[in-house]
Design a protein around this motif. Sequence first.
Motif, PDB file in Angstrom:
ATOM      1  N   PRO A  34       0.829  -1.209   0.000  1.00 53.53           N
ATOM      2  CA  PRO A  34       0.000   0.000   0.000  1.00 53.53           C
ATOM      3  C   PRO A  34       0.865   1.261   0.000  1.00 53.53           C
ATOM      4  O   PRO A  34       1.884   1.324   0.699  1.00 53.53           O
ATOM      5  CB  PRO A  34      -0.802  -0.117   1.299  1.00 53.53           C
ATOM      6  CG  PRO A  34      -0.776  -1.570   1.652  1.00 53.53           C
ATOM      7  CD  PRO A  34       0.549  -2.082   1.160  1.00 53.53           C
ATOM      8  N   VAL A  35       0.452   2.242  -0.773  1.00 55.34           N
ATOM      9  CA  VAL A  35       1.136   3.531  -0.738  1.00 55.34           C
ATOM     10  C   VAL A  35       0.853   4.178   0.620  1.00 55.34           C
ATOM     11  O   VAL A  35      -0.301   4.213   1.060  1.00 55.34           O
ATOM     12  CB  VAL A  35       0.643   4.446  -1.881  1.00 55.34           C
ATOM     13  CG1 VAL A  35       1.234   5.849  -1.750  1.00 55.34           C
ATOM     14  CG2 VAL A  35       1.005   3.838  -3.231  1.00 55.34           C
ATOM     15  N   PRO A  36       1.873   4.666   1.336  1.00 56.19           N
ATOM     16  CA  PRO A  36       1.658   5.232   2.674  1.00 56.19           C
ATOM     17  C   PRO A  36       0.586   6.312   2.694  1.00 56.19           C
ATOM     18  O   PRO A  36       0.415   7.073   1.733  1.00 56.19           O
ATOM     19  CB  PRO A  36       3.030   5.798   3.038  1.00 56.19           C
ATOM     20  CG  PRO A  36       3.999   4.956   2.254  1.00 56.19           C
ATOM     21  CD  PRO A  36       3.303   4.663   0.967  1.00 56.19           C
ATOM     22  N   ALA A  37      -0.129   6.393   3.817  1.00 53.72           N
ATOM     23  CA  ALA A  37      -1.259   7.309   3.950  1.00 53.72           C
ATOM     24  C   ALA A  37      -0.854   8.757   3.733  1.00 53.72           C
ATOM     25  O   ALA A  37      -1.642   9.556   3.199  1.00 53.72           O
ATOM     26  CB  ALA A  37      -1.903   7.142   5.322  1.00 53.72           C
ATOM     27  N   PHE A  38       0.359   9.142   4.132  1.00 54.51           N
ATOM     28  CA  PHE A  38       0.810  10.521   3.920  1.00 54.51           C
ATOM     29  C   PHE A  38       0.722  10.899   2.447  1.00 54.51           C
ATOM     30  O   PHE A  38       0.263  11.989   2.094  1.00 54.51           O
ATOM     31  CB  PHE A  38       2.245  10.700   4.421  1.00 54.51           C
ATOM     32  CG  PHE A  38       2.873  12.005   3.994  1.00 54.51           C
ATOM     33  CD1 PHE A  38       2.556  13.181   4.655  1.00 54.51           C
ATOM     34  CD2 PHE A  38       3.765  12.049   2.934  1.00 54.51           C
ATOM     35  CE1 PHE A  38       3.128  14.394   4.250  1.00 54.51           C
ATOM     36  CE2 PHE A  38       4.339  13.248   2.523  1.00 54.51           C
ATOM     37  CZ  PHE A  38       4.012  14.424   3.187  1.00 54.51           C
ATOM     38  N   PHE A  39       1.168   9.998   1.582  1.00 53.70           N
ATOM     39  CA  PHE A  39       1.138  10.272   0.148  1.00 53.70           C
ATOM     40  C   PHE A  39      -0.296  10.230  -0.385  1.00 53.70           C
ATOM     41  O   PHE A  39      -0.705  11.107  -1.159  1.00 53.70           O
ATOM     42  CB  PHE A  39       2.021   9.280  -0.604  1.00 53.70           C
ATOM     43  CG  PHE A  39       3.486   9.431  -0.299  1.00 53.70           C
ATOM     44  CD1 PHE A  39       4.267  10.345  -0.983  1.00 53.70           C
ATOM     45  CD2 PHE A  39       4.075   8.664   0.689  1.00 53.70           C
ATOM     46  CE1 PHE A  39       5.612  10.499  -0.691  1.00 53.70           C
ATOM     47  CE2 PHE A  39       5.427   8.801   0.993  1.00 53.70           C
ATOM     48  CZ  PHE A  39       6.195   9.721   0.300  1.00 53.70           C
ATOM     49  N   ARG A  40      -1.046   9.214   0.012  1.00 53.48           N
ATOM     50  CA  ARG A  40      -2.397   9.048  -0.518  1.00 53.48           C
ATOM     51  C   ARG A  40      -3.337  10.177  -0.081  1.00 53.48           C
ATOM     52  O   ARG A  40      -4.096  10.716  -0.882  1.00 53.48           O
ATOM     53  CB  ARG A  40      -2.989   7.701  -0.095  1.00 53.48           C
ATOM     54  CG  ARG A  40      -2.324   6.489  -0.724  1.00 53.48           C
ATOM     55  CD  ARG A  40      -3.130   5.223  -0.455  1.00 53.48           C
ATOM     56  NE  ARG A  40      -4.483   5.358  -0.973  1.00 53.48           N
ATOM     57  CZ  ARG A  40      -4.815   5.110  -2.258  1.00 53.48           C
ATOM     58  NH1 ARG A  40      -3.904   4.716  -3.110  1.00 53.48           N
ATOM     59  NH2 ARG A  40      -6.066   5.264  -2.644  1.00 53.48           N
ATOM     60  N   HIS A  41      -3.288  10.523   1.188  1.00 53.33           N
ATOM     61  CA  HIS A  41      -4.232  11.513   1.720  1.00 53.33           C
ATOM     62  C   HIS A  41      -3.704  12.938   1.605  1.00 53.33           C
ATOM     63  O   HIS A  41      -4.348  13.811   1.018  1.00 53.33           O
ATOM     64  CB  HIS A  41      -4.569  11.201   3.179  1.00 53.33           C
ATOM     65  CG  HIS A  41      -5.571  12.137   3.770  1.00 53.33           C
ATOM     66  ND1 HIS A  41      -5.201  13.329   4.356  1.00 53.33           N
ATOM     67  CD2 HIS A  41      -6.925  12.065   3.844  1.00 53.33           C
ATOM     68  CE1 HIS A  41      -6.284  13.960   4.770  1.00 53.33           C
ATOM     69  NE2 HIS A  41      -7.345  13.215   4.497  1.00 53.33           N
ATOM     70  N   ASP A  42      -2.527  13.188   2.158  1.00 53.59           N
ATOM     71  CA  ASP A  42      -2.025  14.558   2.224  1.00 53.59           C
ATOM     72  C   ASP A  42      -1.619  15.102   0.855  1.00 53.59           C
ATOM     73  O   ASP A  42      -1.821  16.282   0.567  1.00 53.59           O
ATOM     74  CB  ASP A  42      -0.827  14.637   3.165  1.00 53.59           C
ATOM     75  CG  ASP A  42      -1.208  14.342   4.612  1.00 53.59           C
ATOM     76  OD1 ASP A  42      -2.298  13.782   4.837  1.00 53.59           O
ATOM     77  OD2 ASP A  42      -0.417  14.658   5.508  1.00 53.59           O
ATOM     78  N   LEU A  43      -1.023  14.239   0.027  1.00 49.80           N
ATOM     79  CA  LEU A  43      -0.534  14.688  -1.278  1.00 49.80           C
ATOM     80  C   LEU A  43      -1.449  14.291  -2.426  1.00 49.80           C
ATOM     81  O   LEU A  43      -1.286  14.776  -3.544  1.00 49.80           O
ATOM     82  CB  LEU A  43       0.870  14.125  -1.546  1.00 49.80           C
ATOM     83  CG  LEU A  43       1.967  14.504  -0.555  1.00 49.80           C
ATOM     84  CD1 LEU A  43       3.274  13.877  -0.987  1.00 49.80           C
ATOM     85  CD2 LEU A  43       2.102  16.019  -0.467  1.00 49.80           C
ATOM     86  N   GLY A  44      -2.411  13.405  -2.178  1.00 53.54           N
ATOM     87  CA  GLY A  44      -3.246  12.919  -3.275  1.00 53.54           C
ATOM     88  C   GLY A  44      -2.428  12.175  -4.303  1.00 53.54           C
ATOM     89  O   GLY A  44      -2.657  12.283  -5.506  1.00 53.54           O
TER      90      GLY A  44
END
Length: 307
Positions: free
Chosen positions: A210-220
Motif C-alpha cells: 500500500p502507498v503510505p497514507a501521507f502520500f495518498r491523503h495529504d498529497l493525493g
Amino acid sequence: MSLDGKVAIVTGSGRGLGLAYALELARQGAAVVVNDVDAAAAAEAVATIEAHGGRAVAVVAPVGPTATAQALVTAAVDRFGRLDVLVTNAGVLRDAVLWKMSDDEFDTVIDVHLRGTFTTVRAAVRHMRQAGEGGRVICIGSPTGQRGTFGQTNYAAAKAGIVGMVRTWALELERAGITVNAVVPVAATAMTATVPYFAAAVRAEARGEPVPAFFRHDLGFGTADDVAGLVAFLASAAAGAVTGQVIGVGGDRIQIWTHPETAVTAHHKGGWSYDAIVAAWPTTFAGALQPVGERFPDLPEPFRPVS
C-alpha cells in the motif's frame, strides 16, 4: 456495466496510466482501441483486456500525425462499429532547463502532447458529430501545466495548452452533446519514479505494498488504478452534465481546479502611468501576486531520501 456497448480509444495505453484507463473502461463494458508505439506493450494490453472478457484491438503508431488520428478512429469503427469515448493520454518527456533545451526536445514534446491531442480529438469529434449520438473526450493534463515545474518548459507548455483547448472545445461541442474534460493525475508512474520526493511511495507501489497514507491523503498521490475510476466516470452517462472542467485525482483525493480568475482589479482615472503603478503597487497589487510551482509539505522522517 456503465459503458456496455460503448467504444473507446485510449492513446498511449500500452502501460502505466494509459493501460489503467484502458483496463477500467473495458471493465465497465467498453470495447477499447489500445494505442502505443511499442508493439509488444500494445499486444500485451490487448491480451490482458481479452483475458478478462473484454474486447480490444491495437493500433501501433506514434501520436501526433493526422494519419495516426484517423487510423485510430478507423480502427474503432471498422472493428467495433462506433466511437463514443476518446482518452488522449500519450506523452513523452524531454526535460531540460530553458537555456539547455534544444529545438528537438521542445518540438518532440509539443508534437506528441499538444499536436497529438489536437489531431486525435479533431478526428474523433468529426466522427462523433456525424454520428449524432454525442460522445466523451477526456484529455490528460498535469500539475505541471497548472503551476509549472523546473526544467519542463516543453511539457508545461503542452499541458497548459491542452487545458486551453479543452475549455474551447467544451464550448464548441456542447450542441453536439459531446463533453470535453481534462484529468490531472498524480500517481506513481515512470514519469514520477525519478522524483526523490515521491521515492518511498513509488517503491511501495513497485513492491505491491500500500502507498503510505501521507502520500495518498495529504498529497493525493497514489497508483494508476486510483486515477482510472474518474476517467471511467467522465466517459459514462453519469457525467453527461460535466464539461469544460479540469479535475485532479490521485490517491484518496479528487480536486476540481478553478478556471483562471483575476486576483485583484483596480482602476486609475486617466489610465495607469508608470508613476501611478509604482505608487500603487505595494498596497494594491503586491499582495495579490500568485505562487508558481508546486509547494509540498516536508516529508515525514520515515519517507525522507537518504542523503
